[in-house]
Design a protein around this motif. Structure first.
Motif, mmCIF file in Angstrom:
data_model
loop_
_atom_site.group_PDB
_atom_site.id
_atom_site.type_symbol
_atom_site.label_atom_id
_atom_site.label_comp_id
_atom_site.label_asym_id
_atom_site.label_seq_id
_atom_site.Cartn_x
_atom_site.Cartn_y
_atom_site.Cartn_z
ATOM 1 N N ILE A 7 0.835 -1.556 -0.496
ATOM 2 C CA ILE A 7 -0.161 -0.141 0.230
ATOM 3 C C ILE A 7 0.579 1.416 -0.416
ATOM 4 C CG2 ILE A 7 -1.724 -1.457 0.799
ATOM 5 C CD1 ILE A 7 -1.299 0.496 3.858
ATOM 6 N N GLY A 8 2.141 1.265 0.154
ATOM 7 C CA GLY A 8 3.009 2.595 0.176
ATOM 8 C C GLY A 8 4.873 2.018 0.424
ATOM 9 N N THR A 9 5.334 3.198 0.127
ATOM 10 C CA THR A 9 6.741 3.029 0.734
ATOM 11 C C THR A 9 7.160 3.542 1.798
ATOM 12 O OG1 THR A 9 6.474 3.047 -1.669
ATOM 13 C CG2 THR A 9 8.900 3.162 -0.566
ATOM 14 N N ILE A 26 5.673 -0.812 2.345
ATOM 15 C CA ILE A 26 4.325 -1.127 3.383
ATOM 16 C C ILE A 26 4.145 -2.191 2.974
ATOM 17 C CG2 ILE A 26 2.839 -0.160 5.158
ATOM 18 C CD1 ILE A 26 4.024 2.830 4.383
ATOM 19 N N LYS A 28 0.304 -4.445 4.259
ATOM 20 C CA LYS A 28 -0.976 -4.597 4.856
ATOM 21 C C LYS A 28 -0.761 -6.078 4.247
ATOM 22 C CE LYS A 28 -3.379 -2.381 6.778
ATOM 23 N NZ LYS A 28 -5.184 -1.497 7.098
ATOM 24 N N GLU A 36 -7.724 -7.137 3.739
ATOM 25 C CA GLU A 36 -6.796 -6.390 4.771
ATOM 26 C C GLU A 36 -7.124 -6.388 5.489
ATOM 27 O OE1 GLU A 36 -5.061 -2.341 3.584
ATOM 28 O OE2 GLU A 36 -5.620 -2.888 1.848
ATOM 29 N N PHE A 40 0.412 -5.259 9.999
ATOM 30 C CA PHE A 40 1.674 -4.358 7.851
ATOM 31 C C PHE A 40 2.865 -4.543 9.016
ATOM 32 C CE2 PHE A 40 3.472 -0.961 9.840
ATOM 33 C CZ PHE A 40 2.872 0.092 10.805
ATOM 34 N N ASP A 51 2.661 -0.509 -5.881
ATOM 35 C CA ASP A 51 1.650 -0.282 -5.426
ATOM 36 C C ASP A 51 0.467 -0.801 -5.478
ATOM 37 O OD1 ASP A 51 3.296 1.128 -3.318
ATOM 38 O OD2 ASP A 51 2.446 3.278 -4.328
ATOM 39 N N GLY A 52 -0.689 -1.454 -5.208
ATOM 40 C CA GLY A 52 -1.171 -2.157 -5.423
ATOM 41 C C GLY A 52 -1.399 -3.594 -5.625
ATOM 42 N N GLU A 53 -0.015 -4.218 -5.616
ATOM 43 C CA GLU A 53 0.480 -5.773 -5.974
ATOM 44 C C GLU A 53 -0.336 -6.198 -4.686
ATOM 45 O OE1 GLU A 53 2.967 -6.200 -10.029
ATOM 46 O OE2 GLU A 53 3.569 -5.273 -8.653
ATOM 47 N N LEU B 32 -0.436 2.741 11.592
ATOM 48 C CA LEU B 32 -0.009 3.444 9.845
ATOM 49 C C LEU B 32 -0.220 4.749 10.020
ATOM 50 C CD1 LEU B 32 -0.420 0.889 7.418
ATOM 51 C CD2 LEU B 32 1.703 2.024 7.765
ATOM 52 N N LYS B 37 0.736 2.254 19.296
ATOM 53 C CA LYS B 37 -0.493 0.822 19.821
ATOM 54 C C LYS B 37 0.889 0.631 21.647
ATOM 55 C CE LYS B 37 -0.249 -1.464 16.085
ATOM 56 N NZ LYS B 37 -0.039 -2.703 14.895
ATOM 57 N N LYS B 84 8.948 9.907 6.060
ATOM 58 C CA LYS B 84 7.089 9.997 5.625
ATOM 59 C C LYS B 84 7.321 8.537 4.930
ATOM 60 C CE LYS B 84 7.664 11.647 1.563
ATOM 61 N NZ LYS B 84 6.153 12.569 0.461
ATOM 62 N N LEU B 85 5.893 8.247 5.593
ATOM 63 C CA LEU B 85 5.507 7.042 4.595
ATOM 64 C C LEU B 85 4.786 7.529 3.384
ATOM 65 C CD1 LEU B 85 3.844 5.761 7.656
ATOM 66 C CD2 LEU B 85 5.940 5.097 7.508
ATOM 67 N N ASP B 86 4.569 7.076 3.067
ATOM 68 C CA ASP B 86 4.244 7.512 1.471
ATOM 69 C C ASP B 86 2.868 6.155 0.949
ATOM 70 O OD1 ASP B 86 3.427 8.710 -0.957
ATOM 71 O OD2 ASP B 86 5.177 8.148 -1.655
ATOM 72 N N ILE B 87 1.566 6.559 0.846
ATOM 73 C CA ILE B 87 0.682 5.978 1.361
ATOM 74 C C ILE B 87 -0.608 6.061 0.058
ATOM 75 C CG2 ILE B 87 -0.911 4.157 2.302
ATOM 76 C CD1 ILE B 87 1.126 4.480 5.064
ATOM 77 N N PRO B 88 -0.083 6.106 -1.032
ATOM 78 C CA PRO B 88 -0.791 6.141 -2.060
ATOM 79 C C PRO B 88 -1.893 5.818 -1.956
ATOM 80 C CG PRO B 88 0.728 5.314 -3.181
ATOM 81 C CD PRO B 88 1.304 5.309 -1.944
ATOM 82 N N TYR B 89 -2.391 4.524 -2.368
ATOM 83 C CA TYR B 89 -4.004 3.752 -1.464
ATOM 84 C C TYR B 89 -4.446 3.983 -0.738
ATOM 85 C CZ TYR B 89 -2.494 1.040 -6.125
ATOM 86 O OH TYR B 89 -2.695 0.599 -7.054
ATOM 87 N N HIS B 90 -4.075 4.435 0.187
ATOM 88 C CA HIS B 90 -4.139 4.871 1.669
ATOM 89 C C HIS B 90 -4.814 6.297 2.582
ATOM 90 C CE1 HIS B 90 -4.520 0.385 0.919
ATOM 91 N NE2 HIS B 90 -5.397 -0.230 2.497
#
Lengths: 92, 92, 92, 92, 92
Positions: A7-9, A26, A28, A36, A40, A51-53, B32, B37, B84-90
């Motif tokens: 879902i990301g980097t 990243i 999940k 999901e 993660f 991403d997305g795979e 995320l 936690k 940073k986190l780069d999370i385009p899908y979420h």
């Protein structure tokens, strides 16, 4: 191995020298219906996944058994991209 | 790897000789959304990380793959500081 | 590493030959307020720790990286005795 | 080892080169009454196991101790097919 | 190590060749009051343990550090039979 979805980097400039150029994904965790979960893991890419795979992640010392991760301080690696799950016994 | 935030340090005078000089960091696990936690781990620093920083922690035998932790009885190491986190899908 | 408190000892006459003389400690896991959790682990002592002391436990193959545990079938070792936790960001 | 039941297979064309030809099994964890739990793992087959069979799965570095998995990035292997459980103390 | 009680045996004719002759024990995890938990593990015997006995189980690569389990695909070994727990701090 864990079934997961990228879902990301993670961006990290300051890191162990051996990790320069490694892609930190990243991932999940997925259940068998491809939903999901909350959990993660951050895993190094070894197969050109993006991403997305949907992927498999190997953890622990096994994560260091690829040419990209050998002898590096990483405990999770994406080592396969999933085409599909074939589940005859639970398909209905 | 685990995503975490450094919230403090463990002081330990009596320890395995090989650990003299090692910094023992208390790292709380993050979700995320960067929320802490309950779970935490004590990890050796290998990248000069300090209080309040977001980091990645490698566990198990992989924690011994840095020059600082090699052959030492430690099962968790901070091996990257997260920009940073780069999370385009979420992201939404 | 796990933060824990030694609460007792396991007596075991019949065990792997390599473990003769090893002290098998019962370590309850602690949270950051030093409250005991339900979970515990049995760990070999490598630093002269005793009942009631707060310690760190290394697990997995890392537990075999002390002179006392080398090449032995043990997956947890007490490798540090904690003096105090220094937690500036969560101290209030 | 984990007690599990094979319920299917993962198809993955793009994967670590060393895994070409390896069969990736989906194994659901079982309780002692042979009821399936929610958790599952993807494991490489090393004993010719197939759908519906009850098996044992070894994880971590131990998963690489078969001729089929040696030096490969896999953290779970099916290394035994279960004929039956013999549980005298809990049989009633 | 895990504290557990042997409640039975797994029969498996088809298994990794290296495991011929190994006894596969079903070990239920115990709490400190010697009550059985839900969780269990299948472990190879290395000390002549049998049904009903209280034991310690070492997991991961440490499970391969006995003469019986060396280089074999097993991730859990019974390496000690428990005589008693000595818990002065929690004995009341």
């Amino acid at each position: 191995m864990i079934l997961g979805k990228i879902i990301g980097t993670v961006w990290a400039t300051r890191k162990d020298d051996s990790l320069t150029g490694s892609k930190l994904l990243i991932v999940k965790q997925l259940d068998l219906k491809m939903q999901e979960k909350e959990s993660f893991v951050v895993a190094v890419d070894s197969v050109g996944a993006g991403d997305g795979e949907i992927v498999l992640v190997a953890t622990g010392s096994s994560a260091r058994q690829t040419t990209i991760t050998k002898n590096k301080p990483v405990d999770a690696v994406v080592m396969a991209i999933v085409d599909k799950l074939d589940i005859p016994y639970h398909g209905n």
